[in-house]
Design an enzyme around this catalytic site. Structure first.
Site, PDB file in Angstrom:
ATOM      1  N   PHE A  82       7.769  -2.431  10.914  1.00  0.00           N
ATOM      2  CA  PHE A  82       7.286  -1.390  10.004  1.00  0.00           C
ATOM      3  C   PHE A  82       8.318  -1.043   8.937  1.00  0.00           C
ATOM      4  CE2 PHE A  82       5.112  -0.072  14.020  1.00  0.00           C
ATOM      5  CZ  PHE A  82       3.805  -0.058  13.572  1.00  0.00           C
ATOM      6  N   SER A 126      -0.238  -4.783   3.503  1.00  0.00           N
ATOM      7  CA  SER A 126      -1.011  -3.711   2.890  1.00  0.00           C
ATOM      8  C   SER A 126      -2.168  -4.287   2.091  1.00  0.00           C
ATOM      9  CB  SER A 126      -0.079  -2.949   1.947  1.00  0.00           C
ATOM     10  OG  SER A 126      -0.814  -2.104   1.116  1.00  0.00           O
ATOM     11  N   ALA A 127      -3.228  -3.488   1.981  1.00  0.00           N
ATOM     12  CA  ALA A 127      -4.350  -3.873   1.125  1.00  0.00           C
ATOM     13  C   ALA A 127      -3.916  -3.977  -0.328  1.00  0.00           C
ATOM     14  CB  ALA A 127      -5.464  -2.848   1.254  1.00  0.00           C
ATOM     15  N   TYR A 150       6.550  -2.574  -5.289  1.00  0.00           N
ATOM     16  CA  TYR A 150       6.254  -2.355  -3.866  1.00  0.00           C
ATOM     17  C   TYR A 150       5.268  -3.428  -3.372  1.00  0.00           C
ATOM     18  CZ  TYR A 150       3.837  -0.626   0.256  1.00  0.00           C
ATOM     19  OH  TYR A 150       3.252  -0.550   1.497  1.00  0.00           O
ATOM     20  N   LYS A 154       5.612  -6.745  -0.645  1.00  0.00           N
ATOM     21  CA  LYS A 154       4.744  -7.071   0.506  1.00  0.00           C
ATOM     22  C   LYS A 154       4.222  -8.508   0.374  1.00  0.00           C
ATOM     23  CE  LYS A 154       4.999  -3.314   2.778  1.00  0.00           C
ATOM     24  NZ  LYS A 154       5.658  -3.294   4.072  1.00  0.00           N
ATOM     25  N   TYR A 178      -2.977  -3.091   6.102  1.00  0.00           N
ATOM     26  CA  TYR A 178      -3.564  -1.768   6.322  1.00  0.00           C
ATOM     27  C   TYR A 178      -4.305  -1.330   5.070  1.00  0.00           C
ATOM     28  CZ  TYR A 178       0.630  -1.579   9.371  1.00  0.00           C
ATOM     29  OH  TYR A 178       1.640  -1.839  10.246  1.00  0.00           O
TER      30      TYR A 178
HETATM   31  P1  NAD Z   1       7.332   5.485   6.761  1.00  0.00           P
HETATM   32  O1  NAD Z   1       8.222   5.603   5.581  1.00  0.00           O
HETATM   33  O2  NAD Z   1       6.893   6.736   7.422  1.00  0.00           O
HETATM   34  O3  NAD Z   1       8.011   4.546   7.865  1.00  0.00           O
HETATM   35  C1  NAD Z   1       8.866   3.488   7.523  1.00  0.00           C
HETATM   36  C2  NAD Z   1      10.112   3.633   8.379  1.00  0.00           C
HETATM   37  O4  NAD Z   1      11.014   2.575   8.073  1.00  0.00           O
HETATM   38  C3  NAD Z   1      10.859   4.939   8.127  1.00  0.00           C
HETATM   39  O5  NAD Z   1      11.089   5.577   9.368  1.00  0.00           O
HETATM   40  C4  NAD Z   1      12.170   4.509   7.469  1.00  0.00           C
HETATM   41  O6  NAD Z   1      13.239   5.360   7.803  1.00  0.00           O
HETATM   42  C5  NAD Z   1      12.329   3.107   8.012  1.00  0.00           C
HETATM   43  N1  NAD Z   1      13.122   2.212   7.152  1.00  0.00           N
HETATM   44  C6  NAD Z   1      12.970   1.976   5.834  1.00  0.00           C
HETATM   45  N2  NAD Z   1      13.873   1.078   5.423  1.00  0.00           N
HETATM   46  C7  NAD Z   1      14.602   0.719   6.513  1.00  0.00           C
HETATM   47  C8  NAD Z   1      15.686  -0.170   6.724  1.00  0.00           C
HETATM   48  N3  NAD Z   1      16.229  -0.855   5.717  1.00  0.00           N
HETATM   49  N4  NAD Z   1      16.179  -0.301   7.968  1.00  0.00           N
HETATM   50  C9  NAD Z   1      15.653   0.401   9.003  1.00  0.00           C
HETATM   51  N5  NAD Z   1      14.643   1.277   8.851  1.00  0.00           N
HETATM   52  C10 NAD Z   1      14.121   1.428   7.628  1.00  0.00           C
HETATM   53  O7  NAD Z   1       6.085   4.606   6.328  1.00  0.00           O
HETATM   54  P2  NAD Z   1       4.722   4.303   7.095  1.00  0.00           P
HETATM   55  O8  NAD Z   1       3.626   4.961   6.353  1.00  0.00           O
HETATM   56  O9  NAD Z   1       4.875   4.565   8.536  1.00  0.00           O
HETATM   57  O10 NAD Z   1       4.609   2.751   6.802  1.00  0.00           O
HETATM   58  C11 NAD Z   1       5.085   1.782   7.712  1.00  0.00           C
HETATM   59  C12 NAD Z   1       4.943   0.413   7.067  1.00  0.00           C
HETATM   60  O11 NAD Z   1       3.579   0.192   6.721  1.00  0.00           O
HETATM   61  C13 NAD Z   1       5.746   0.252   5.780  1.00  0.00           C
HETATM   62  O12 NAD Z   1       6.255  -1.059   5.742  1.00  0.00           O
HETATM   63  C14 NAD Z   1       4.705   0.433   4.695  1.00  0.00           C
HETATM   64  O13 NAD Z   1       5.037  -0.261   3.526  1.00  0.00           O
HETATM   65  C15 NAD Z   1       3.464  -0.150   5.352  1.00  0.00           C
HETATM   66  N6  NAD Z   1       2.198   0.383   4.815  1.00  0.00           N
HETATM   67  C16 NAD Z   1       2.009   1.736   4.775  1.00  0.00           C
HETATM   68  C17 NAD Z   1       0.823   2.237   4.238  1.00  0.00           C
HETATM   69  C18 NAD Z   1       0.595   3.729   4.143  1.00  0.00           C
HETATM   70  O14 NAD Z   1      -0.255   4.135   3.357  1.00  0.00           O
HETATM   71  N7  NAD Z   1       1.289   4.573   4.918  1.00  0.00           N
HETATM   72  C19 NAD Z   1      -0.167   1.366   3.756  1.00  0.00           C
HETATM   73  C20 NAD Z   1       0.061  -0.008   3.851  1.00  0.00           C
HETATM   74  C21 NAD Z   1       1.255  -0.490   4.379  1.00  0.00           C
HETATM   75  N1  UFG Z   2      -5.744  10.491  -5.594  1.00  0.00           N
HETATM   76  C1  UFG Z   2      -6.035  11.621  -6.324  1.00  0.00           C
HETATM   77  N2  UFG Z   2      -5.110  12.616  -6.353  1.00  0.00           N
HETATM   78  C2  UFG Z   2      -3.916  12.535  -5.709  1.00  0.00           C
HETATM   79  C3  UFG Z   2      -3.626  11.368  -4.968  1.00  0.00           C
HETATM   80  C4  UFG Z   2      -4.565  10.365  -4.948  1.00  0.00           C
HETATM   81  O1  UFG Z   2      -7.095  11.729  -6.920  1.00  0.00           O
HETATM   82  O2  UFG Z   2      -3.112  13.476  -5.788  1.00  0.00           O
HETATM   83  C5  UFG Z   2      -6.757   9.416  -5.523  1.00  0.00           C
HETATM   84  C6  UFG Z   2      -6.300   8.113  -6.116  1.00  0.00           C
HETATM   85  O3  UFG Z   2      -6.526   8.066  -7.495  1.00  0.00           O
HETATM   86  C7  UFG Z   2      -7.123   7.104  -5.308  1.00  0.00           C
HETATM   87  C8  UFG Z   2      -7.288   7.784  -3.942  1.00  0.00           C
HETATM   88  O4  UFG Z   2      -7.021   9.159  -4.162  1.00  0.00           O
HETATM   89  O5  UFG Z   2      -8.384   6.967  -5.889  1.00  0.00           O
HETATM   90  C9  UFG Z   2      -6.333   7.268  -2.891  1.00  0.00           C
HETATM   91  O6  UFG Z   2      -5.000   7.350  -3.393  1.00  0.00           O
HETATM   92  P1  UFG Z   2      -3.716   7.216  -2.451  1.00  0.00           P
HETATM   93  O7  UFG Z   2      -2.522   7.420  -3.316  1.00  0.00           O
HETATM   94  O8  UFG Z   2      -3.857   8.098  -1.260  1.00  0.00           O
HETATM   95  O9  UFG Z   2      -3.817   5.726  -1.911  1.00  0.00           O
HETATM   96  P2  UFG Z   2      -3.895   4.345  -2.717  1.00  0.00           P
HETATM   97  O10 UFG Z   2      -5.196   3.721  -2.365  1.00  0.00           O
HETATM   98  O11 UFG Z   2      -3.563   4.511  -4.135  1.00  0.00           O
HETATM   99  O12 UFG Z   2      -2.686   3.537  -2.063  1.00  0.00           O
HETATM  100  C10 UFG Z   2      -2.397   3.593  -0.665  1.00  0.00           C
HETATM  101  C11 UFG Z   2      -0.886   3.455  -0.470  1.00  0.00           C
HETATM  102  C12 UFG Z   2      -0.441   2.098  -0.911  1.00  0.00           C
HETATM  103  C13 UFG Z   2      -1.228   1.062  -0.168  1.00  0.00           C
HETATM  104  C14 UFG Z   2      -2.707   1.253  -0.410  1.00  0.00           C
HETATM  105  C15 UFG Z   2      -3.510   0.275   0.373  1.00  0.00           C
HETATM  106  O13 UFG Z   2      -0.201   4.418  -1.223  1.00  0.00           O
HETATM  107  O14 UFG Z   2       0.912   1.928  -0.583  1.00  0.00           O
HETATM  108  O15 UFG Z   2      -3.077   2.569  -0.013  1.00  0.00           O
HETATM  109  O16 UFG Z   2      -3.112   0.288   1.701  1.00  0.00           O
HETATM  110  F1  UFG Z   2      -0.863  -0.144  -0.592  1.00  0.00           F
END
Ligand code: NAD
Ligand code: UFG
Length: 353
Positions: A82, A126-127, A150, A154, A178
């Site tokens: 992660f 990620s999607a 970003y 990925k 995801y």
């Molecule tokens: P998060 O930031 O809560 O968790 C990521 C964790 O990785 C954190 O605890 C951070 O401290 C740790 N980390 C970052 N860089 C590091 C490093 N160099 N060494 C060790 N630890 C490190 O994020 P999350 O939402 O839990 O996401 C987890 C993963 O899923 C990420 O890779 C993110 O890109 C991916 N992802 C998240 C989403 C989302 O919307 N949350 C969507 C798609 C993919």
């Molecule tokens: N949105 C608003 N107001 C806000 C935040 C978001 O209207 O303050 C809208 C956006 O325009 C979008 C929807 O809510 O239409 C969802 O936005 P998010 O920022 O919650 O999520 P995204 O779909 O843009 O992106 C997220 C993560 C990305 C990941 C992607 C697919 O931020 O890292 O989902 O997994 F890659």
């Protein structure tokens, strides 16, 4: 003996929920996290929820020596990876930081895994790798393209994993793509705790609901969607966590079959799998659902579209169901209820000072 998994980034939002699911499924876990975007308190809370201390190592995935020590000490079956930085906007202003952390960090991790012959990994993709999709629902064979560092990081890691699989069939590499993870643990003890003003929709809504933020800006109401606002595939974080358990169950089953010699040696190779619900929900629909569940008004205003946003995005979920036997179970109401419980119990997240 229990199967042991290294969970990089396990103190973070998705990682902490997945640690609970892995423990409940009978896996032994070691968390490795540099706490750059998380709080030690999350580890404490997970330990309380599972009724035993979590083995936690504070460390960076770019630290080869520390990783070597950890791999020498533990006999891991595999890694759930992660660890990574995830703020799209920040990645645009600090691309080198994102490529260094997410890409170089993953290479370092893979190199140490190879040294210790640990060749099972589940990677957080990620999607976002689908960019602006040509058709919906998005399946795993859809074209990939990204517009920000970003997303590029990925995609780069996915390419690295593909090349690795092609070079050596003893690697088993699952990339879970995801969709939009939201929600919190039903206990209300752990959840998403953004450092700053949230970028993402659900934490923004929930902070408006507890009056930490004044009003939500809805980015665009002129998309060609059900009500003009963006449509996303929101998935409950505990469903997502179960998806990781299913992925590891799959890897373990595969390795047992190979060891028993009852089948021909089979390599998983590089396997991308969507984790979503398959259903799209609009921004306005989510705002209304959250307001209903919480009983709070969510004031909002429509503003311009956010640069880089797409109109609609939802997953084809057939592959996850067919290969992993996994599908999301929880509804938008569950997602809002659990987010609201966490946000109202801990308005300042893990900062309880
Ligand atoms: P998060 O930031 O809560 O968790 C990521 C964790 O990785 C954190 O605890 C951070 O401290 C740790 N980390 C970052 N860089 C590091 C490093 N160099 N060494 C060790 N630890 C490190 O994020 P999350 O939402 O839990 O996401 C987890 C993963 O899923 C990420 O890779 C993110 O890109 C991916 N992802 C998240 C989403 C989302 O919307 N949350 C969507 C798609 C993919
Ligand atoms: N949105 C608003 N107001 C806000 C935040 C978001 O209207 O303050 C809208 C956006 O325009 C979008 C929807 O809510 O239409 C969802 O936005 P998010 O920022 O919650 O999520 P995204 O779909 O843009 O992106 C997220 C993560 C990305 C990941 C992607 C697919 O931020 O890292 O989902 O997994 F890659």
């Amino acid at each position: 003996m229990k199967t042991k998994i290294l969970v990089t980034g396990g103190a973070g939002y998705i990682g902490s929920h997945t640690c609970i699911a892995l423990h409940e499924a009978g896996y032994d876990i070691v968390v490795y996290d540099n706490l750059s975007n998380s709080n030690r308190e999350a580890i404490n809370r997970v330990s309380i929820l599972i009724g035993q201390p979590i083995e936690f190592i504070e460390g960076d995935i770019r630290d080869t020596e520390l990783l070597r020590e950890v791999f020498a000490l533990h006999k891991f079956f595999g890694v759930i990876h992660f660890a990574g930085l995830k703020a799209v906007g920040e990645s645009v202003s600090k691309p080198l930081l994102y490529y260094n952390n997410n890409v170089s960090g993953t290479i370092t991790l893979l190199e140490v895994m190879a040294e210790y012959s640990v060749k099972n990994i589940v990677f957080s993709s990620s999607a976002t790798v689908y960019g602006d999709p040509e058709s919906l629902p998005i399946d795993e064979r859809s074209k990939r393209s990204c517009t920000n560092p970003y997303g590029q990081s990925k995609l780069a890691v996915e390419h690295i994993l593909e090349d690795l699989a092609a070079s050596d069939d003893s690697w088993n590499l699952i990339a879970l793509r995801y969709f939009n993870p939201v929600g919190a643990h039903p206990s209300g003890q752990i959840g998403e705790d953004p450092n700053d003003i949230p970028n993402n929709l659900m934490p923004y809504i929930s902070q408006v609901a507890v009056d930490k933020l004044e009003k939500l800006s809805i980015f665009g109401n002129d998309y060609s969607t059900v009500d003009g606002t963006g449509v996303r595939d929101f998935i409950h974080v505990t469903d997502l966590a179960q998806g990781h358990v299913a992925a590891f169950d799959y890897l373990e089953k595969q390795s047992r079959l190979n060891e028993s010699g009852t089948t021909q040696q089979y390599s998983v190779g590089f396997l991308p799998i969507n984790l979503g619900t398959g259903k799209g929900t609009s921004v306005l629909e989510l705002v209304c659902a959250f307001s209903d569940v919480s009983g709070q008004a969510i004031p909002y205003q429509f503003t311009d579209r956010r640069a880089g946003d797409i109109a609609s995005c939802y997953a084809s979920v057939d592959k996850a169901k067919m290969l992993l036997g996994w599908q999301a179970e929880l509804s938008i109401t569950d997602m809002c209820q659990d987010t609201w419980r966490w946000q109202s119990m801990y308005p300042n997240g893990y900062d309880v000072s």
